[in-house]
Write a protein that holds these residues in place. Sequence first.
Motif, PDB file in Angstrom:
ATOM      1  N   ALA A 196       0.420  -1.573  -0.295  1.00 30.73           N
ATOM      2  CA  ALA A 196      -0.476  -0.063   0.265  1.00 30.73           C
ATOM      3  C   ALA A 196       0.352   1.179  -0.306  1.00 30.73           C
ATOM      4  O   ALA A 196       2.227   1.586   0.359  1.00 30.73           O
ATOM      5  CB  ALA A 196      -0.778  -0.282   0.890  1.00 30.73           C
ATOM      6  N   TYR A 197       0.634   2.371  -1.055  1.00 29.08           N
ATOM      7  CA  TYR A 197       0.794   3.580  -0.470  1.00 29.08           C
ATOM      8  C   TYR A 197      -0.062   4.190  -0.602  1.00 29.08           C
ATOM      9  O   TYR A 197      -1.179   4.795  -0.747  1.00 29.08           O
ATOM     10  CB  TYR A 197       1.738   3.580  -1.979  1.00 29.08           C
ATOM     11  CG  TYR A 197       2.228   2.664  -2.816  1.00 29.08           C
ATOM     12  CD1 TYR A 197       3.995   3.075  -2.468  1.00 29.08           C
ATOM     13  CD2 TYR A 197       2.459   2.193  -3.441  1.00 29.08           C
ATOM     14  CE1 TYR A 197       4.950   1.830  -2.668  1.00 29.08           C
ATOM     15  CE2 TYR A 197       2.623   0.121  -3.828  1.00 29.08           C
ATOM     16  CZ  TYR A 197       4.033   0.963  -3.510  1.00 29.08           C
ATOM     17  OH  TYR A 197       5.364  -0.411  -3.704  1.00 29.08           O
ATOM     18  N   GLY A 198       0.525   5.737   0.152  1.00 29.95           N
ATOM     19  CA  GLY A 198       0.024   6.930   0.414  1.00 29.95           C
ATOM     20  C   GLY A 198       0.751   8.174  -0.106  1.00 29.95           C
ATOM     21  O   GLY A 198       1.705   8.532   0.696  1.00 29.95           O
ATOM     22  N   GLY A 199      -0.235   9.137   0.630  1.00 31.32           N
ATOM     23  CA  GLY A 199       0.091  10.339   0.488  1.00 31.32           C
ATOM     24  C   GLY A 199       0.596  10.869   1.725  1.00 31.32           C
ATOM     25  O   GLY A 199      -1.068  11.206   2.705  1.00 31.32           O
ATOM     26  N   ALA A 200       1.569  11.259   2.196  1.00 35.55           N
ATOM     27  CA  ALA A 200       1.454  12.154   3.622  1.00 35.55           C
ATOM     28  C   ALA A 200       0.016  13.223   4.423  1.00 35.55           C
ATOM     29  O   ALA A 200      -0.031  13.153   4.527  1.00 35.55           O
ATOM     30  CB  ALA A 200       3.210  12.948   3.764  1.00 35.55           C
ATOM     31  N   ALA A 201       0.054  14.202   3.088  1.00 39.30           N
ATOM     32  CA  ALA A 201      -0.548  15.248   3.463  1.00 39.30           C
ATOM     33  C   ALA A 201      -2.236  14.846   2.627  1.00 39.30           C
ATOM     34  O   ALA A 201      -3.062  15.853   2.615  1.00 39.30           O
ATOM     35  CB  ALA A 201      -0.286  16.129   2.856  1.00 39.30           C
ATOM     36  N   ASP A 202      -2.817  14.293   2.813  1.00 39.48           N
ATOM     37  CA  ASP A 202      -3.907  12.809   1.911  1.00 39.48           C
ATOM     38  C   ASP A 202      -5.073  13.323   2.841  1.00 39.48           C
ATOM     39  O   ASP A 202      -5.079  13.013   3.934  1.00 39.48           O
ATOM     40  CB  ASP A 202      -3.961  12.000   1.229  1.00 39.48           C
ATOM     41  CG  ASP A 202      -4.831  10.948   0.607  1.00 39.48           C
ATOM     42  OD1 ASP A 202      -6.312  12.232   0.189  1.00 39.48           O
ATOM     43  OD2 ASP A 202      -5.090  10.421   0.129  1.00 39.48           O
ATOM     44  N   PRO A 203      -5.922  14.522   2.790  1.00 47.37           N
ATOM     45  CA  PRO A 203      -7.254  15.100   3.785  1.00 47.37           C
ATOM     46  C   PRO A 203      -8.232  13.521   3.567  1.00 47.37           C
ATOM     47  O   PRO A 203      -8.550  13.522   4.403  1.00 47.37           O
ATOM     48  CB  PRO A 203      -7.423  16.488   2.455  1.00 47.37           C
ATOM     49  CG  PRO A 203      -7.072  16.018   1.100  1.00 47.37           C
ATOM     50  CD  PRO A 203      -5.526  15.616   1.206  1.00 47.37           C
ATOM     51  N   LEU A 204      -8.394  12.727   2.505  1.00 47.94           N
ATOM     52  CA  LEU A 204      -8.925  11.584   2.631  1.00 47.94           C
ATOM     53  C   LEU A 204      -8.996  10.699   3.715  1.00 47.94           C
ATOM     54  O   LEU A 204      -9.480   9.670   3.786  1.00 47.94           O
ATOM     55  CB  LEU A 204      -9.480  11.528   0.875  1.00 47.94           C
ATOM     56  CG  LEU A 204      -9.861  12.532   0.388  1.00 47.94           C
ATOM     57  CD1 LEU A 204     -10.124  11.952  -1.223  1.00 47.94           C
ATOM     58  CD2 LEU A 204     -10.881  12.993   0.406  1.00 47.94           C
ATOM     59  N   MET A 205      -7.620  11.002   3.779  1.00 45.28           N
ATOM     60  CA  MET A 205      -7.318   8.972   4.426  1.00 45.28           C
ATOM     61  C   MET A 205      -7.010   9.742   6.704  1.00 45.28           C
ATOM     62  O   MET A 205      -5.764  10.620   6.421  1.00 45.28           O
ATOM     63  CB  MET A 205      -5.707   8.868   3.740  1.00 45.28           C
ATOM     64  CG  MET A 205      -5.783   8.584   2.401  1.00 45.28           C
ATOM     65  SD  MET A 205      -6.779   6.565   2.405  1.00 45.28           S
ATOM     66  CE  MET A 205      -5.245   6.064   2.729  1.00 45.28           C
ATOM     67  N   GLU A 206      -7.357   8.842   6.995  1.00 44.55           N
ATOM     68  CA  GLU A 206      -6.831   9.375   8.254  1.00 44.55           C
ATOM     69  C   GLU A 206      -5.283   8.950   8.158  1.00 44.55           C
ATOM     70  O   GLU A 206      -4.813   7.895   7.610  1.00 44.55           O
ATOM     71  CB  GLU A 206      -7.843   8.603   9.241  1.00 44.55           C
ATOM     72  CG  GLU A 206      -9.019   8.301   8.857  1.00 44.55           C
ATOM     73  CD  GLU A 206      -9.812   9.929   9.233  1.00 44.55           C
ATOM     74  OE1 GLU A 206      -8.494  10.409  10.624  1.00 44.55           O
ATOM     75  OE2 GLU A 206     -10.774  10.439   9.611  1.00 44.55           O
ATOM     76  N   PRO A 207      -4.908   8.763   9.347  1.00 45.79           N
ATOM     77  CA  PRO A 207      -3.233   8.774   9.978  1.00 45.79           C
ATOM     78  C   PRO A 207      -2.989   7.449  10.061  1.00 45.79           C
ATOM     79  O   PRO A 207      -1.602   6.893   8.773  1.00 45.79           O
ATOM     80  CB  PRO A 207      -3.075  10.042  11.156  1.00 45.79           C
ATOM     81  CG  PRO A 207      -4.213  10.694  11.625  1.00 45.79           C
ATOM     82  CD  PRO A 207      -4.934   9.939  10.782  1.00 45.79           C
ATOM     83  N   ASP A 208      -4.265   6.516  10.366  1.00 42.96           N
ATOM     84  CA  ASP A 208      -3.356   4.884  10.353  1.00 42.96           C
ATOM     85  C   ASP A 208      -4.030   4.442   9.302  1.00 42.96           C
ATOM     86  O   ASP A 208      -4.346   2.939   9.509  1.00 42.96           O
ATOM     87  CB  ASP A 208      -3.891   4.822  11.832  1.00 42.96           C
ATOM     88  CG  ASP A 208      -5.450   4.861  12.569  1.00 42.96           C
ATOM     89  OD1 ASP A 208      -5.900   5.331  11.258  1.00 42.96           O
ATOM     90  OD2 ASP A 208      -5.869   4.704  13.193  1.00 42.96           O
ATOM     91  N   ALA A 209      -4.380   4.817   8.651  1.00 47.24           N
ATOM     92  CA  ALA A 209      -5.672   4.034   7.125  1.00 47.24           C
ATOM     93  C   ALA A 209      -4.740   2.886   6.720  1.00 47.24           C
ATOM     94  O   ALA A 209      -4.937   2.392   6.785  1.00 47.24           O
ATOM     95  CB  ALA A 209      -6.501   5.057   5.957  1.00 47.24           C
ATOM     96  N   LEU A 210      -3.891   3.500   5.800  1.00 45.57           N
ATOM     97  CA  LEU A 210      -2.881   2.953   5.458  1.00 45.57           C
ATOM     98  C   LEU A 210      -2.291   0.939   6.221  1.00 45.57           C
ATOM     99  O   LEU A 210      -2.523   0.091   5.484  1.00 45.57           O
ATOM    100  CB  LEU A 210      -1.535   2.975   4.967  1.00 45.57           C
ATOM    101  CG  LEU A 210      -1.364   4.301   4.306  1.00 45.57           C
ATOM    102  CD1 LEU A 210      -0.330   4.655   3.460  1.00 45.57           C
ATOM    103  CD2 LEU A 210      -2.326   4.145   2.280  1.00 45.57           C
TER     104      LEU A 210
END
Length: 255
Positions: A196-210
């Motif tokens: 899984a990958y995510g953006g550090a400042a993604d407003p749609l993802m909670e901090p622990d979502a990944l």
Amino acid sequence: MSWQPGTWLQPESAPADARLRLLLFHCAGGGASMYHAWPARFPSAVAVQSVQLPGRQDRLGEPAFVRLDELLETLTEIVAAEDDGRPFAFFGHSMGALLAYRLTVELERAGLPGPAVTAVAGWAPEGFRTPVEGAAGGQSDEVLVRELAKLGALPADLLDADPQWLALALPAIRADIAVCAGYVDDAAVVTAPLVAYGGAADPLMEPDALGSWSTRTRGFLGARVLPGDHFFLAEAAEAAVIAADLAHLLLRHQA
């Protein structure tokens, strides 16, 4: 068969000398063009093909899917029909990540060959903030665009587009939101390894979502957070990092 071979994949066929195939799934409201630079980022051993959903870009005249179950049923048929014996993998961003995950589930449940690796970005089964509840209908185009923009759920190039072009894109956006709204989580676990990958400042993802992905596979390959917001893939540097990572994972698996 409710679909036409060759219309779903860009390019339509994978080079015969490639040892593996990578299928890319685009985000909601997007299209295969978001991955136009990706094939050049992979070695020749990996054939890269983008999945183009109907209702957009070169498939603008076709009706877009609004039901997740119907879309997954069709995608399952397509992947099964395209299987040529070579190992394949999935990568999807945002809605594409949902499709990559649930398509892996469907293939495994049907007893069909599944992906060697499933890679997901910008979405998670837990801790993802679904943009604009009920946006498939009801709001005016102006209100819908404003709400999506406020949430950071539209790419900048779409927001800056000509109003007439944006009006053409909005039906696909509404259809894709309806597809995502139809998702009911059943905590399905896949046997395919998953990264899984995510953006550090993604407003749609909670901090622990990944981290929630670790409970959805028997072979969790980890989560990697990269600079950027929900559309961090638009940055060439971040896309190159993911491509290099995936190439390494795929070639290691094939070896």
